[in-house]
Design an enzyme around this catalytic site. Structure first.
Site, PDB file in Angstrom:
ATOM      1  N   HIS A  21       2.815   1.847   3.556  1.00  0.00           N
ATOM      2  CA  HIS A  21       1.398   2.135   3.285  1.00  0.00           C
ATOM      3  C   HIS A  21       1.235   3.626   2.970  1.00  0.00           C
ATOM      4  O   HIS A  21       0.546   4.010   2.040  1.00  0.00           O
ATOM      5  CB  HIS A  21       0.526   1.781   4.497  1.00  0.00           C
ATOM      6  CG  HIS A  21       0.205   0.321   4.621  1.00  0.00           C
ATOM      7  ND1 HIS A  21      -0.143  -0.460   3.545  1.00  0.00           N
ATOM      8  CD2 HIS A  21       0.142  -0.493   5.706  1.00  0.00           C
ATOM      9  CE1 HIS A  21      -0.396  -1.700   3.959  1.00  0.00           C
ATOM     10  NE2 HIS A  21      -0.221  -1.752   5.268  1.00  0.00           N
ATOM     11  N   TYR A  27       1.632 -10.509   4.489  1.00  0.00           N
ATOM     12  CA  TYR A  27       1.183 -11.107   5.751  1.00  0.00           C
ATOM     13  C   TYR A  27       1.869 -12.443   5.997  1.00  0.00           C
ATOM     14  O   TYR A  27       2.344 -13.091   5.063  1.00  0.00           O
ATOM     15  CB  TYR A  27      -0.315 -11.398   5.671  1.00  0.00           C
ATOM     16  CG  TYR A  27      -1.206 -10.269   6.103  1.00  0.00           C
ATOM     17  CD1 TYR A  27      -0.708  -9.053   6.533  1.00  0.00           C
ATOM     18  CD2 TYR A  27      -2.597 -10.443   6.090  1.00  0.00           C
ATOM     19  CE1 TYR A  27      -1.552  -8.038   6.932  1.00  0.00           C
ATOM     20  CE2 TYR A  27      -3.449  -9.429   6.476  1.00  0.00           C
ATOM     21  CZ  TYR A  27      -2.919  -8.225   6.889  1.00  0.00           C
ATOM     22  OH  TYR A  27      -3.755  -7.242   7.277  1.00  0.00           O
ATOM     23  N   HIS A  47      -0.856  -4.339   0.710  1.00  0.00           N
ATOM     24  CA  HIS A  47      -0.257  -5.623   1.064  1.00  0.00           C
ATOM     25  C   HIS A  47       0.046  -6.431  -0.193  1.00  0.00           C
ATOM     26  O   HIS A  47      -0.721  -6.410  -1.154  1.00  0.00           O
ATOM     27  CB  HIS A  47      -1.207  -6.402   1.981  1.00  0.00           C
ATOM     28  CG  HIS A  47      -1.356  -5.743   3.309  1.00  0.00           C
ATOM     29  ND1 HIS A  47      -2.560  -5.557   3.926  1.00  0.00           N
ATOM     30  CD2 HIS A  47      -0.428  -5.215   4.137  1.00  0.00           C
ATOM     31  CE1 HIS A  47      -2.374  -4.939   5.089  1.00  0.00           C
ATOM     32  NE2 HIS A  47      -1.083  -4.715   5.226  1.00  0.00           N
ATOM     33  N   HIS A 102       6.797  -1.116   7.241  1.00  0.00           N
ATOM     34  CA  HIS A 102       5.524  -1.568   6.679  1.00  0.00           C
ATOM     35  C   HIS A 102       4.499  -0.426   6.722  1.00  0.00           C
ATOM     36  O   HIS A 102       3.864  -0.114   5.710  1.00  0.00           O
ATOM     37  CB  HIS A 102       5.043  -2.778   7.488  1.00  0.00           C
ATOM     38  CG  HIS A 102       3.734  -3.348   7.067  1.00  0.00           C
ATOM     39  ND1 HIS A 102       3.632  -4.574   6.430  1.00  0.00           N
ATOM     40  CD2 HIS A 102       2.465  -2.896   7.203  1.00  0.00           C
ATOM     41  CE1 HIS A 102       2.358  -4.834   6.190  1.00  0.00           C
ATOM     42  NE2 HIS A 102       1.616  -3.838   6.654  1.00  0.00           N
ATOM     43  N   GLU A 103       4.369   0.205   7.861  1.00  0.00           N
ATOM     44  CA  GLU A 103       3.378   1.282   7.978  1.00  0.00           C
ATOM     45  C   GLU A 103       3.780   2.492   7.132  1.00  0.00           C
ATOM     46  O   GLU A 103       2.924   3.141   6.519  1.00  0.00           O
ATOM     47  CB  GLU A 103       3.179   1.678   9.443  1.00  0.00           C
ATOM     48  CG  GLU A 103       2.737   0.536  10.375  1.00  0.00           C
ATOM     49  CD  GLU A 103       1.513  -0.241   9.879  1.00  0.00           C
ATOM     50  OE1 GLU A 103       0.730   0.303   9.085  1.00  0.00           O
ATOM     51  OE2 GLU A 103       1.361  -1.412  10.289  1.00  0.00           O
TER      52      GLU A 103
END
Ligand SMILES: *[C@@H]1O[C@H](CO)[C@@H](O)[C@H](O)[C@H]1NC(C)=O
Ligand SMILES: *[C@@H]1O[C@H](CO)[C@@H](O)[C@H](O)[C@H]1NC(C)=O
Ligand SMILES: *[C@@H]1O[C@H](CO)[C@@H](O)[C@H](O)[C@H]1NC(C)=O
Ligand SMILES: *[C@@H]1O[C@H](CO)[C@@H](O)[C@H](O)[C@H]1NC(C)=O
Ligand SMILES: [Zn+2]
Length: 409
Positions: A187, A240, A193, A183-184
């Site tokens: 980014h 999320y 998101h 996920h990071e």
């Protein structure tokens, strides 16, 4: 042009962890999402079991936010370092450059504070990018722009390539899950998101009544998001969970519509759409499929008709626990010396640098069943330019093991 140059330079000179106030500063951004190149393959697979790890996912997600609550880093949407200028918004120059061989090599440095198990966790998360996309994370030599992966205070990242050394915080205690690390890293590749997409209101309902005013900007919608003409993805590793930033116990802040029981917020790792989205943004042609059900099957393209020449496809089998067990039902590949022409090769892990479980295999003898040492197995199918055959078909299941597999997946 002049202005842009200045800002890029400014970005290079500023330290990576500067805090800036919240502003709408990455408007024309990229969000996630579905297989495109992938769909040329006639692969069949099951979707993840919806019941298996809801609790676990929620736990993990709340942990991230809890960890980040104590962070001194100023963050948007829970884990994104705000951009410094509006100019980098469109992010053409925010993408990492592609080499002439089509590979996007992203240099990184690891915090010396990581222990062996942390390094392994991060390498495993990176290996999936390498197996499924044209993104390769490479140890930094002297490159100007690179990721500095550090155990700082929380799980967070910049959005896109910033210039110079940019921090991706993967804290030792709270962030060491494959999906969180991916996920990071996503980014940093330039993805936002999933629920920030311009079309999100067609897919989820934001329950503003359970979101306290200071948290409301975290649910901002980006009207100009680049959705890459790929569908909204509930199963994205960039989505999320339902209770994110809820101020009322048991009340969801994000509800999938029309079917509110659709699972969101998984942290098992990238989805097929996440992979497709990366491959589209970075213009890579890859034939790769994630199989993340508790069981399923795979087969070569066109099976039982003949497969094509000059192809290279991989299937990453990622069950949620236990060990992957693979059984071939059918097998017919062109025979060459040492199976250098067409072959199936199976790895004990998620990348081609993982140990080999079944070396290059061809011919028409059905191979024996194979069991991986964990919940991950990579199957590679390569064909040359000469002669084809009907190919292969196989099924996989997760088999019981003595010990439960670790949370690192
Ligand atoms: C952002 O997108 C809008 C609408 O597509 C466009 O008019 C605008 O020029 C874009 N801004 C940048 C910085 O690219
Ligand atoms: C939760 O958020 C809503 C909407 O912002 C607000 O009216 C309410 O007072 C909040 N409740 C708590 C317990 O903070
Ligand atoms: C994507 O790849 C194709 C074929 O290699 C090439 O023609 C095209 O210019 C590339 N596009 C970008 C944005 O790099
Ligand atoms: C399909 O594969 C078989 C070998 O299994 C081969 O004999 C046949 O020529 C192939 N057909 C075509 C149309 O390539
Ligand atoms: Zn995030």
């Amino acid at each position: 042009m002049e202005l842009k140059g200045c800002l890029v330079l400014a970005a290079l000179l500023l330290p990576a962890a500067l805090a800036f106030p919240i502003q709408d500063d990455y408007e024309n951004s990229t969000t996630t999402t579905e297989p495109t190149e992938v769909t040329t393959q006639e692969n069949i697979y099951e979707s993840p079991s919806p019941t298996e790890t809801d609790e676990e996912d929620e736990d993990i997600f709340n942990k991230i936010l809890k960890v980040n609550k104590d962070s001194s880093q100023f963050l948007q949407e829970g884990d994104i370092v705000p951009r410094r200028s509006r100019s980098a918004i469109n992010c053409r120059q925010c993408n990492w450059p592609q080499s002439s061989d089509g590979i996007v090599r992203i240099p990184y440095e690891l915090d010396p504070a990581y222990e062996e198990s942390h390094v392994k966790g991060i390498h495993d998360a990176m290996a999936e990018f390498e197996a499924l996309t044209c993104i390769n994370f490479v140890k930094r030599k002297a490159e100007r722009d690179y990721l500095s992966i550090r155990s700082a205070d929380g799980c967070w990242s910049n959005y896109g390539r910033v210039g110079g050394g940019q921090t991706v915080s993967v804290m030792k205690g709270g962030c060491m899950w494959k999906g969180v690390i991916q996920h990071e890293l996503e980014h940093a590749l330039g993805f936002l998101h999933e629920h920030s997409r311009s079309d999100r209101d067609k897919h989820v309902k934001i329950m503003w009544e359970y979101i306290s005013p200071p948290d409301r900007p975290d649910f901002k919608k980006f009207e100009n998001s680049n959705n890459l003409d790929l569908p909204y993805d509930y199963s994205s590793v960039m989505h999320y969970g339902p209770y994110t930033f809820s101020n009322t116990t048991g009340k969801a802040t994000i509800v999938p519509i029309p079917d509110r029981s659709v699972h969101i917020g998984q942290r098992q790792g990238m989805s097929n759409l996440d992979v497709a989205k990366i491959n589209k943004l970075y213009n890579c042609s890859r034939c790769s499929t994630i199989l993340d059900g508790p069981s399923g099957s795979l087969r070569s393209a066109n099976y039982p008709r003949n497969y094509s020449d000059n192809t290279n496809c991989v299937w990453l089998i990622r069950t949620r626990s236990r060990k992957v067990s693979l059984h071939f039902q059918a097998f017919q590949l062109q025979i060459t010396k040492g199976c250098q022409g067409d072959y199936v090769k199976v790895y004990d892990g998620s990348s081609k640098s993982s140990p080999v479980l079944m070396d290059k295999t061809c011919g028409s003898k059905i191979p024996n069943g194979i069991v991986a040492s964990s919940n991950l197995m990579l199957v590679e199918f390569t064909t040359d330019g000469a002669q084809t055959a009907s190919g292969f078909q196989a099924t996989f299941t997760a088999v019981r093991t003595q010990r439960r597999s670790s949370i690192h997946n």
